[in-house]
Motif scaffolding. Structure first.
Motif, PDB file in Angstrom:
ATOM      1  N   ASP A   1     -10.242  -0.144   3.931  1.00  0.00           N
ATOM      2  CA  ASP A   1     -11.285  -1.067   3.455  1.00  0.00           C
ATOM      3  C   ASP A   1     -12.666  -0.452   3.630  1.00  0.00           C
ATOM      4  O   ASP A   1     -13.534  -0.603   2.787  1.00  0.00           O
TER       5      ASP A   1
ATOM      6  N   LYS B   1       0.852  -1.204   0.000  1.00  0.00           N
ATOM      7  CA  LYS B   1       0.000   0.000   0.000  1.00  0.00           C
ATOM      8  C   LYS B   1       0.882   1.246   0.000  1.00  0.00           C
ATOM      9  O   LYS B   1       0.582   2.238  -0.642  1.00  0.00           O
TER      10      LYS B   1
ATOM     11  N   GLU C   1      -5.212  -1.248   7.645  1.00  0.00           N
ATOM     12  CA  GLU C   1      -5.494  -2.066   6.459  1.00  0.00           C
ATOM     13  C   GLU C   1      -5.773  -3.517   6.842  1.00  0.00           C
ATOM     14  O   GLU C   1      -5.027  -4.115   7.631  1.00  0.00           O
ATOM     15  N   ASP C   2      -6.820  -4.052   6.273  1.00  0.00           N
ATOM     16  CA  ASP C   2      -7.103  -5.491   6.326  1.00  0.00           C
ATOM     17  C   ASP C   2      -7.167  -6.070   7.743  1.00  0.00           C
ATOM     18  O   ASP C   2      -6.692  -7.183   8.004  1.00  0.00           O
TER      19      ASP C   2
HETATM   20 MN    MN Z   1      -7.669  -3.984   2.015  1.00  0.00          MN
END
Ligand code: MN
Ligand code: NAD
Ligand code: LMR
Length: 545
Positions: free
Chosen positions: A263, A168, A239-240
């Motif tokens: 997300d 990212k 993230e995630d």
């Molecule tokens: Mn993601």
């Protein structure tokens, strides 16, 4: 960075300083590099051309990614120069979908920790030292952290998920010119529930079940507070994380610190922009749309909230807007008497009394038949779930169905764009989570927009960082969606609903300017900005020596 105090191999082995054969004779003298490199001095363009030629000899995307990672590990400037020259070609290799392969094989392929900070759930006392060691005296403006419980649609990958934070950040620099020496990727290794990793002798993370509940949240809190004190200018990107922790963490910090969940919020912005782009193409009114979420997790509910906010901004009351939203998850249409609903799903749940046969609404096809959606967004991780019957049914009820299969990586897409275009007889407007080739149908070539949060998070971050906004406000998020949504070419037949990845830099700059202007308008910028456009442009790091 104390560049000048370093010499010789210390410089060559520092990816933020290294220029390899690009060091001039004067630099070689000054930095103690005499005799440490072949004598010919190369320009960065020569280095990039040579590297690109090598890149082309690699057979698979994973091999290509490993080759580029090697350059990244050794020389960040060259890596980003190369990426800049071939952005649309490299993005699927550096980022989604190939990044999924690199995460799944991280331990086996490991050669370099890539300047990430590896936090260990068993050692909260090491958080500060870890962040300080990894920052290595660098000023950190941007931190991307993952606990890897919900990597893309491929689930829990433990420490191997660190690659998503690194990846990212690569996109932040490639797209928005964030200085790569001012970023920090962070892995929270909280264990993993993936048995194959626990059983794998090569696995590099903690071999223990994923830590949850209070221990986990206390660890996250200690990490956030420590990072805030070490890096007071930091924009904090999550993230995630998993469905049960992502929103909770975001809501804990977003009112007091520039905090972003990609997300939930990034995807929300991109899909709102895609809806706006589609409506600009068809000339339809947003108020006539019926929106169906398939897969109501972090992304699905985050997107629905952002699109809902857009309906309201365009004049509907909250109640009127909510009437136009439906959500399907594993159990079928979400009803308000369902005790398993998450906090994020509940506001979108419907009453059984609205339907003649609510008990039949246990699958997507039945729901599509009952509610006649005009927009269908897939964030379910359930491949092939947008069937021919579903697409035909939507096409029978609306002139231009907007169908966005977003589950990554490619093998998890709810349908492939070529099929959706064929099944809808060329009427559907399609966007997908990963890059896909244009589709020719009945003489028209359809460009497929990539509805991936990469289109927006870099610009959003740059705009927030440049303005030093106190928080990432709802208004800044909305400004980003509008900046991106206004970039389609409605006059061209087969036009994509989102701008192409080849214009990533232009898009990111536009988003950053809109976001920083909104921060100024709201008075939440901590840096005075008499000329926002100039400030954004000046902040962009250029990958040249
Ligand atoms: Mn993601
Ligand atoms: N294109 C993008 O920019 C983008 C951004 C974020 C997430 N995504 C993708 O969206 C997907 C979901 O990500 P997330 O972070 O929301 O994960 P998540 O785990 O929070 O949500 C997934 C949801 O799908 C539901 N689900 C699983 N199987 C289902 C089925 N058979 N039918 C209906 N629902 C089902 C789950 O119950 C859950 O609510 C992933 O594949 C991810 O790659 C794409
Ligand atoms: O990482 C991506 O490609 C997009 C998104 O954040 C995802 O989780 O799928």
């Amino acid at each position: 960075m104390e560049a000048l105090s370093m010499r010789g191999y210390e410089v060559l082995n520092n990816p933020f300083l290294n220029k390899g054969t690009g060091f001039t004779e004067v630099e070689r003298e000054e930095l103690g590099l005499v005799g440490l490199l072949p004598s010919h001095v190369q320009s960065i363009d020569e280095q990039a051309n040579q590297a690109y030629a090598q890149y082309q000899t690699k057979a698979t995307n994973l091999e290509k990614r490993l080759y580029l990672s090697q350059i990244f590990n050794e020389n960040r400037t060259l890596f980003f120069n190369l990426l800049d020259k071939h952005v649309a070609e490299f993005m699927p290799v550096v980022y989604d979908p190939t990044i999924a392969d690199s995460i799944e094989n991280y331990s086996a392929l490991f050669v370099n920790p890539q300047n990430a900070a590896f936090l260990d759930i068993n050692h909260p006392e090491n958080i500060q030292a870890t962040l300080e060691n990894a920052a290595d005296g660098r000023e950190i403006d941007l931190l991307v952290v993952t606990d890897a419980e919900g990597i893309l649609g491929i689930g829990d990958w433990g420490v191997q998920g660190v690659d998503i934070a690194v990846g990212k950040l690569m996109v932040y620099t490639a797209a928005a010119g964030i200085d790569p020496s001012h970023v920090l990727p962070v892995s929270i290794d909280a264990g993993t529930d993936r048995q194959s990793l626990l059983d794998d002798p090569a696995y590099l993370g903690n071999r223990q079940p994923r830590e949850r509940g209070e221990t986990f949240f206390n660890f996250v809190d200690k990490f956030v507070k420590t990072a805030q004190s070490l890096f007071p200018e930091m924009y904090l990107h999550f993230e995630d994380f998993g469905r049960s922790t992502a929103t909770k963490i975001l809501n804990t910090y977003k009112a007091d610190w520039p905090t972003f969940n990609d997300d939930i919020q990034g995807t929300g912005i991109v899909v709102t922009a895609a809806v706006l782009g589609a409506l600009a193409i068809t000339g339809e009114d947003i108020k006539d749309q019926v929106y169906l979420t398939y897969g109501a997790g972090s992304a699905g509910t985050g997107i629905a909230n952002r699109v809902l906010a857009e309906f309201m901004q365009q004049g509907l009351s909250e109640e009127e807007a909510r009437q136009r939203f439906y959500m399907v998850d594993k159990q079928g249409l979400l009803f308000d008497d369902d005790e398993t609903l998450t906090d994020e799903q509940r506001p979108f749940a419907r009453s059984r009394a609205e339907f003649e046969h609510p008990e039949a609404l246990t699958n997507l096809e039945a729901v599509v038949k009952a509610v006649h959606p005009t927009v269908l967004v897939g964030t379910s991780t359930n491949p092939g779930s947008f069937t021919k019957e579903i697409v035909e049914e939507m096409t029978a009820n609306t002139p231009h169905p907007k169908i966005f299969p977003l589950s990554n990586p490619t093998r998890l897409h709810e349908a492939m764009p070529a099929d959706i275009i064929k099944w809808s007889d060329g009427k559907a407007l399609v966007a997908a989570g990963v890059p896909v080739d244009p589709v020719t149908y009945s003489g028209v070539t359809f460009e497929i927009g990539q509805a991936n949060n990469m289109l927006v998070y870099p610009g959003l971050g740059l705009g927030t960082i440049v303005s030093q906004a106190r928080i990432l406000s709802d208004g800044m998020i909305s400004a980003a969606a509008h900046a991106l949504g206004g970039m389609v070419d409605a006059s061209q037949s087969g036009a994509p609903v989102l701008p192409p990845v080849s214009s990533l830099r232009e898009m990111s700059e536009r988003v950053a300017i809109a976001v920083a202007k909104e921060a100024v308008a709201e008075g939440i910028n901590r840096k005075s900005m008499p000329d926002v456009e100039a400030a954004v442009k000046n902040a962009e790091w250029i990958p040249e020596y």
